[in-house]
Write a protein that holds these residues in place. Sequence first.
Motif, PDB file in Angstrom:
ATOM      1  N   GLU A 124       0.826  -1.208   0.000  1.00  0.00           N
ATOM      2  CA  GLU A 124       0.000   0.000   0.000  1.00  0.00           C
ATOM      3  C   GLU A 124       0.859   1.256   0.000  1.00  0.00           C
ATOM      4  OE1 GLU A 124      -4.007   1.732   0.271  1.00  0.00           O
ATOM      5  OE2 GLU A 124      -3.209  -0.227  -0.257  1.00  0.00           O
ATOM      6  N   MET A 181      -5.500   5.329  -4.149  1.00  0.00           N
ATOM      7  CA  MET A 181      -5.995   4.804  -2.879  1.00  0.00           C
ATOM      8  C   MET A 181      -7.512   4.972  -2.780  1.00  0.00           C
ATOM      9  SD  MET A 181      -3.021   5.958  -0.224  1.00  0.00           S
ATOM     10  CE  MET A 181      -1.385   5.198  -0.353  1.00  0.00           C
ATOM     11  N   GLU A 182      -8.143   4.080  -2.003  1.00  0.00           N
ATOM     12  CA  GLU A 182      -9.597   4.053  -1.933  1.00  0.00           C
ATOM     13  C   GLU A 182     -10.164   5.283  -1.231  1.00  0.00           C
ATOM     14  OE1 GLU A 182     -10.751   0.420  -0.153  1.00  0.00           O
ATOM     15  OE2 GLU A 182     -10.029  -0.844  -1.816  1.00  0.00           O
ATOM     16  N   ASN A 183      -9.428   5.841  -0.268  1.00  0.00           N
ATOM     17  CA  ASN A 183      -9.981   6.951   0.508  1.00  0.00           C
ATOM     18  C   ASN A 183      -9.565   8.315  -0.035  1.00  0.00           C
ATOM     19  OD1 ASN A 183      -7.303   6.830   1.192  1.00  0.00           O
ATOM     20  ND2 ASN A 183      -7.620   6.603   3.400  1.00  0.00           N
ATOM     21  N   ARG A 214      -2.797   9.055   5.982  1.00  0.00           N
ATOM     22  CA  ARG A 214      -3.897   8.430   5.237  1.00  0.00           C
ATOM     23  C   ARG A 214      -3.894   6.914   5.439  1.00  0.00           C
ATOM     24  NH1 ARG A 214      -7.096  10.269   1.309  1.00  0.00           N
ATOM     25  NH2 ARG A 214      -5.888  12.188   1.166  1.00  0.00           N
ATOM     26  N   ILE A 215      -2.704   6.311   5.460  1.00  0.00           N
ATOM     27  CA  ILE A 215      -2.611   4.858   5.598  1.00  0.00           C
ATOM     28  C   ILE A 215      -2.766   4.424   7.053  1.00  0.00           C
ATOM     29  CG2 ILE A 215      -1.051   2.889   5.378  1.00  0.00           C
ATOM     30  CD1 ILE A 215       0.076   4.137   2.865  1.00  0.00           C
ATOM     31  N   LYS A 233      -4.125   5.913   9.683  1.00  0.00           N
ATOM     32  CA  LYS A 233      -5.406   6.206  10.322  1.00  0.00           C
ATOM     33  C   LYS A 233      -6.610   5.916   9.434  1.00  0.00           C
ATOM     34  CE  LYS A 233      -3.389   9.826  13.211  1.00  0.00           C
ATOM     35  NZ  LYS A 233      -3.449  11.259  13.618  1.00  0.00           N
ATOM     36  N   ASN A 234      -6.333   5.580   8.147  1.00  0.00           N
ATOM     37  CA  ASN A 234      -7.393   5.306   7.179  1.00  0.00           C
ATOM     38  C   ASN A 234      -8.415   6.441   7.142  1.00  0.00           C
ATOM     39  OD1 ASN A 234      -8.677   3.830   5.155  1.00  0.00           O
ATOM     40  ND2 ASN A 234     -10.025   2.802   6.619  1.00  0.00           N
ATOM     41  N   THR A 235      -7.901   7.660   7.151  1.00  0.00           N
ATOM     42  CA  THR A 235      -8.756   8.838   7.091  1.00  0.00           C
ATOM     43  C   THR A 235      -8.223   9.796   6.031  1.00  0.00           C
ATOM     44  OG1 THR A 235      -7.447   9.964   8.789  1.00  0.00           O
ATOM     45  CG2 THR A 235      -9.365   8.691   9.525  1.00  0.00           C
ATOM     46  N   THR A 236      -8.985  10.839   5.766  1.00  0.00           N
ATOM     47  CA  THR A 236      -8.533  11.892   4.867  1.00  0.00           C
ATOM     48  C   THR A 236      -7.823  12.952   5.696  1.00  0.00           C
ATOM     49  OG1 THR A 236     -10.390  11.508   3.369  1.00  0.00           O
ATOM     50  CG2 THR A 236      -9.242  13.599   3.176  1.00  0.00           C
TER      51      THR A 236
END
Length: 489
Positions: free
Chosen positions: A429, A437-439, A460-461, A463-466
Motif C-alpha cells: 500500500e 488509494m480508496e480513501n 492516510r494509511i 489512520k485510514n482517514t482523509t
Amino acid sequence: MSEEIVKEKIKEIRCKYELYNADFKEEMKVSRGDESKYGISEENVSLFIDSYQKLIDYLLEQYINKNMEPLLALINGNDTMGKMIKSITLLEPNCYRCGAGKDRLSFTANGDIYPCDNFVGMKEFKLGNIYIDTTIDINEYWDYHTDSSNVCKKCWAKYLCSGDCYYNSYIRTGSMIVPESCMCEFFKKLSEMIIIFVAEMEDVDFEQYKVKASIITNGYYLSQSCFNELCKNDVRMFQVTFDGAKESHDVTRKLKDGSDGTFDKIMENIKAIKNSVEDSLKFEMAIRINFMKSTYKAVYGLIDELSEIINRDRRFVIYCRPVYNFETQRKDIESMQDDIFTIEEGLQKQTEFTLYIANKLNRTESIRSISDYLPLPAIRWCSEDSLSSIIVGYDGSIYFCDSLIGDEQFCVGMLKADGSIDYNEKNAEWRKNIFDMENIEQCKKCKCLPTCMGCCKRERILKNTTPCLYKEEDIYHYMQLYYENEYKR
C-alpha cells in the motif's frame, strides 16, 4: 505602420515559421495555433503529430547513446511536452496548464497587468495597474484547472496535457477552458506517444548511470572521512539537524545508551568538513535548527556560531523550523507538547529567523521563503510521496517516510547487495500512488486539492482517514496574513 498591424505580422511570421518548420527536431518548439491559416487545424494536425514522433525518436536515440542533454533541456524548460514527460515519469498529475494568472503575470510599460503576455492589449483580460490598484482579483484563474472544464474532466489524458493554452482556447472557441477538438486530438495522441516513449526508456539498461542520493542525518557520525566517502559515491545533498542550541539539543539528542549529548561532536564534524573541502567540490549541506517556546531565544546564538563556521560558503544552508505537534508514542516528546508553538506563532518565529539568517550570510534571496505558509499549487505533498524516491535505512531496509525508519512493521523492502530491492508485499500500500488509494475520492472533490495533493500519505494509511491540513477557510486566513505581511508593512 500601426501597432496592431505590427503585432499581426509578428504573429503571422511566428505561426508560418512553426508550420513550415514543423520538423522541429533541433528547435523543439511546441506550436500554438490561432485564427491564422498557419496554426494547427483539422487539416494539418497529423503533420504536427508526425513531427513530434520524429522528435521522440530523436530523443530516444540520443538517450540510448547516453546523450541526456536534449531530454534534460526539454524537461527543465517550459515546454509542454517536457512537462508531460516529467508528469508520467514522476507520476505527478498536472492540474493546471501553466501559471498564467496565478503565479505568473505580465506587465506592460505603463503598468497594466495581464495574466500572460499573449493577452497583453486585450482589455477584457486586463487585471489592473500596478500604479493604481492595490489588489487584483485572480480567483477566476485558480478555478481554471482540468476538472473545471466539462470537456477536459471526462478525458483520460487530462492530468497530462492539463487542457489547452488559455489564450489559444479563447481565440479558437471563445472560452479559456474549452479547447478546440483538433487540439484535443493532438494532445491525446502526444500523450500516447510520450507514454510509449517513457516505457521504452525504462527498457534501456543503464548500469553506468548513477543514482541521485541525499542523506538526512543527526550528523554524529558524519566525520570528514565519512563525508568524503559519501561524496565519492555521489551523495551530494546532506541535512544535519540540531534541536536548538547546545543546552536543549543535548537533552533530546543523547546517545542511544542515554549517556552523553551529541552537540559538540556534530559541531566538530561540520567544522572539519568546512575546513577540509575544496572550493571546487559540489555539494549542499542544509543545517536545520528546530525550536520551541523555551529554546528559540538561544537559536540566535547558534546561528551566529554556524555563520562564522560557514563564512558565507553558499554550499551550506541554515534554516529554522518550529517543532510540529505530530502524534507519537515517545513519552519524552509528548511531555513537551505545552512547549510547542501554535502554527501561526511558529511561522512568525520562522520568518524572524529567516530574515536574521539572510542578513548574517548576506543571502537576500532566501527572504522569499518567509511566505512559505501561503498555500500554493504543489506537485505532491512531500518529496517522499514520489514513487521515484526511496528512503534507505542504515541496514538496507527501505521505508516510504523518514519518520518511520526503524519500525520494522512499516518496512517496505530490503536493498540487496546487487542493488535490487526485495519488496515486502504486505506493505504494498505504501508504494501506491496516493490517487490510486480508496480513501481519495473526497479529496478529488475538494477545492483545496491543488495545494496539498492529498496531503500526508502516512496519515492516510495509518489512520485510514482523509488527512486534511488545509481547509478553504484556512487558506483564506493565510492569504489575509500574506497580504498583511507583504503589502501593509
